[in-house]
Design an enzyme around this catalytic site. Structure first.
Site, mmCIF file in Angstrom:
data_model
loop_
_atom_site.group_PDB
_atom_site.id
_atom_site.type_symbol
_atom_site.label_atom_id
_atom_site.label_comp_id
_atom_site.label_asym_id
_atom_site.label_seq_id
_atom_site.Cartn_x
_atom_site.Cartn_y
_atom_site.Cartn_z
ATOM 1 N N LYS A 109 6.698 -11.762 -6.504
ATOM 2 C CA LYS A 109 5.888 -11.453 -7.724
ATOM 3 C C LYS A 109 6.910 -12.222 -8.885
ATOM 4 O O LYS A 109 6.565 -12.781 -9.644
ATOM 5 C CB LYS A 109 5.954 -10.136 -7.890
ATOM 6 C CG LYS A 109 4.774 -9.387 -7.029
ATOM 7 C CD LYS A 109 4.492 -8.065 -7.533
ATOM 8 C CE LYS A 109 3.199 -7.492 -6.956
ATOM 9 N NZ LYS A 109 2.722 -6.325 -7.265
ATOM 10 N N LYS A 196 -2.300 -13.976 1.327
ATOM 11 C CA LYS A 196 -3.459 -12.893 1.342
ATOM 12 C C LYS A 196 -4.397 -12.618 0.070
ATOM 13 O O LYS A 196 -4.068 -13.512 -0.891
ATOM 14 C CB LYS A 196 -2.289 -11.523 1.268
ATOM 15 C CG LYS A 196 -1.741 -11.166 -0.298
ATOM 16 C CD LYS A 196 -1.456 -9.807 -0.249
ATOM 17 C CE LYS A 196 -0.516 -9.317 -1.543
ATOM 18 N NZ LYS A 196 -0.479 -8.139 -1.808
ATOM 19 N N LYS A 199 -5.601 -11.107 -6.775
ATOM 20 C CA LYS A 199 -6.088 -11.314 -8.210
ATOM 21 C C LYS A 199 -5.084 -12.435 -8.806
ATOM 22 O O LYS A 199 -5.757 -13.307 -9.328
ATOM 23 C CB LYS A 199 -6.202 -10.142 -9.075
ATOM 24 C CG LYS A 199 -7.207 -9.284 -8.692
ATOM 25 C CD LYS A 199 -7.038 -7.831 -9.260
ATOM 26 C CE LYS A 199 -6.046 -7.323 -8.755
ATOM 27 N NZ LYS A 199 -5.901 -5.588 -8.949
HETATM 28 P P1 TYM Z 1 -1.912 -2.812 -4.615
HETATM 29 O O1 TYM Z 1 -2.266 -2.333 -6.159
HETATM 30 O O2 TYM Z 1 -1.497 -4.373 -4.601
HETATM 31 O O3 TYM Z 1 -2.966 -2.597 -3.522
HETATM 32 C C1 TYM Z 1 -3.586 -1.617 -3.356
HETATM 33 C C2 TYM Z 1 -3.895 -1.376 -1.716
HETATM 34 O O4 TYM Z 1 -4.711 -2.504 -1.465
HETATM 35 C C3 TYM Z 1 -3.838 -3.223 -0.058
HETATM 36 N N1 TYM Z 1 -4.046 -4.765 -0.228
HETATM 37 C C4 TYM Z 1 -4.640 -5.498 0.841
HETATM 38 N N2 TYM Z 1 -4.680 -5.056 1.992
HETATM 39 C C5 TYM Z 1 -5.007 -5.906 2.858
HETATM 40 N N3 TYM Z 1 -5.425 -7.260 2.600
HETATM 41 C C6 TYM Z 1 -5.196 -7.784 1.264
HETATM 42 N N4 TYM Z 1 -5.568 -9.029 0.874
HETATM 43 C C7 TYM Z 1 -4.743 -6.829 0.340
HETATM 44 N N5 TYM Z 1 -4.351 -6.646 -1.161
HETATM 45 C C8 TYM Z 1 -4.138 -5.368 -1.564
HETATM 46 C C9 TYM Z 1 -2.650 -2.994 -0.547
HETATM 47 O O5 TYM Z 1 -1.897 -2.935 0.828
HETATM 48 C C10 TYM Z 1 -2.407 -1.476 -0.872
HETATM 49 O O6 TYM Z 1 -2.641 -0.490 0.197
HETATM 50 N N6 TYM Z 1 2.835 -0.724 -4.354
HETATM 51 C C11 TYM Z 1 1.403 -0.729 -4.052
HETATM 52 C C12 TYM Z 1 0.937 0.494 -4.894
HETATM 53 C C13 TYM Z 1 1.435 1.903 -4.677
HETATM 54 C C14 TYM Z 1 1.629 2.419 -3.349
HETATM 55 C C15 TYM Z 1 2.276 3.834 -3.683
HETATM 56 C C16 TYM Z 1 0.851 2.469 -2.233
HETATM 57 C C17 TYM Z 1 2.287 2.211 -5.471
HETATM 58 N N7 TYM Z 1 2.917 3.488 -5.021
HETATM 59 C C18 TYM Z 1 2.452 4.946 -2.867
HETATM 60 C C19 TYM Z 1 0.912 3.518 -1.319
HETATM 61 C C20 TYM Z 1 1.669 4.570 -1.656
HETATM 62 C C21 TYM Z 1 0.562 -2.131 -4.486
HETATM 63 O O7 TYM Z 1 1.110 -2.656 -5.399
HETATM 64 O O8 TYM Z 1 -0.641 -1.895 -4.182
#
Ligand code: TYM
Length: 337
Positions: A109, A196, A199
């Site tokens: 990031k 992956k 956005k």
């Molecule tokens: P975030 O907001 O980037 O993504 C949300 C969820 O979508 C999954 N994901 C994917 N899975 C498969 N292929 C992809 N290309 C892909 N892009 C996104 C992510 O694995 C996620 O499950 N740090 C986390 C948010 C968070 C969180 C938490 C998650 C904050 N606190 C506590 C679990 C528990 C994040 O940035 O996800």
């Protein structure tokens, strides 16, 4: 009943990586577990962001999640449960600088922020955010955390923090949460399947769950595959694998099996055009259902917002209880109300 916790950042449109990698699973788990799902707006401040857009994106994501089948009583907005940040501070003291330095998402990031400007501002929040994520999970004493594979390292960190806390206070207070992966471990970018789906890579790399049909078909139609010789050599390229993943996750198991057989049979050749068409049809079906539900929800905006605020207040009670116990165990003072 075992408890599930997961969360998603309100950083704009929700895409099929989020859906197939996590949210689709969240919906199913609601029948079997006590589920708590957060729209984590504190996390969305870690990258350059616009304050006025953040509030809009937060509610937009809430409505999207509801349209996908998440029950309102299971949803909360993180800033309505401020105990997360207090526990996050306490956990900072149970996490080492070295551990945070090894988080690959920080590197990815910050590289992304520095892309056009090597002196761009990188916040301490971006470095520290896995600690807040550990607080998100542990404050609900979650047993399982359904996430995409990209979050595996953060989950491991949460387990380390929990173990260190337990050892310091001399009590098995926190249960160690386990990651729960859906079958679609990682959905890839259409334009660059070595990465992956995300956005932040730009428009042509992802498909929004509310994508217009024309644009959806165009994106899938121009997805990067291979020249066709990989099929003859029996090697599946990341682009083709990605199309198969979406076909299966989209519920077309039979078609998936049939097309895979053709792909693997040395005596026949699968047309990539046919595969792309099958994927487009599958996603168009799903997106039209979602758009329909979203329209219905938009008619009751005010009522739904109130309902979510109420759910957040209920969910907050669990967080308050944990924080109270943690402060007690940590030697801190508790505020009496
Ligand atoms: P975030 O907001 O980037 O993504 C949300 C969820 O979508 C999954 N994901 C994917 N899975 C498969 N292929 C992809 N290309 C892909 N892009 C996104 C992510 O694995 C996620 O499950 N740090 C986390 C948010 C968070 C969180 C938490 C998650 C904050 N606190 C506590 C679990 C528990 C994040 O940035 O996800």
């Amino acid at each position: 009943m075992k408890r599930i916790l997961s969360a998603i950042q309100p950083t704009g449109e929700i895409h099929f990586g989020n859906y197939f990698g996590a949210v689709q699973n969240w919906v199913k788990l609601q029948d079997e577990f006590q589920c708590v799902y957060g729209v984590v707006d504190y996390h969305a401040m870690t990258m350059p962001y616009s304050p006025s857009k953040l509030r809009e994106n937060t509610w937009d994501l809430i409505f999207s999640l509801l349209a996908l089948g998440i029950k309102p009583e299971n949803l909360f907005i993180q800033s309505l449960v401020p105990e997360h940040t207090e526990l996050g501070w306490i956990f900072n003291c149970f996490c080492s600088y070295g551990e945070l330095s090894r988080m690959t998402q920080f590197k990815d990031k910050s590289d992304q922020v520095k892309e056009g400007d090597k002196d761009a501002f990188i916040s301490a929040g971006l470095f520290d955010y896995p600690v807040l994520q550990a607080a998100d999970i542990l404050i609900y004493k979650a047993d399982f955390v359904p996430v995409g594979k990209d979050q595996e390292q953060h989950l491991e960190l949460a387990r380390n923090i929990a173990t260190r806390f337990n050892n310091t206070v001399g009590k098995e207070y926190f249960v160690l949460p386990e990651a729960m992966f859906s079958e679609a471990l990682k959905v890839r970018s259409l334009a660059d399947p070595t990465k992956k789906m995300s956005k932040s890579l730009g428009e042509k790399h992802y498909i929004s769950i509310f994508e217009e049909e024309k644009s959806l078909r165009k994106k899938v139609g121009s997805a990067v595959t291979d020249a066709g010789d990989e099929q003859e050599r029996g090697i599946m390229s990341p682009g083709i694998e990605n199309l198969f993943i979406m076909l299966k996750a989209g519920g077309k198991e039979e078609l998936h099996r049939h097309m895979m057989e053709i792909y693997k049979d040395p005596a026949s050749k699968l047309s990539y055009k046919d595969l792309k068409e099958a994927v487009s049809d599958t996603l168009v079906d799903l997106t039209s259902n979602f758009a329909e539900k979203r329209k219905e929800l938009n008619a009751n905006k005010k009522e739904i917002k109130n309902q979510i605020k109420e759910s957040a207040a209920n969910i907050r009670k669990i967080a308050q209880e944990t924080l109270k116990e943690v402060k007690e165990l940590s030697g801190l003072q508790n505020v009496r109300f």
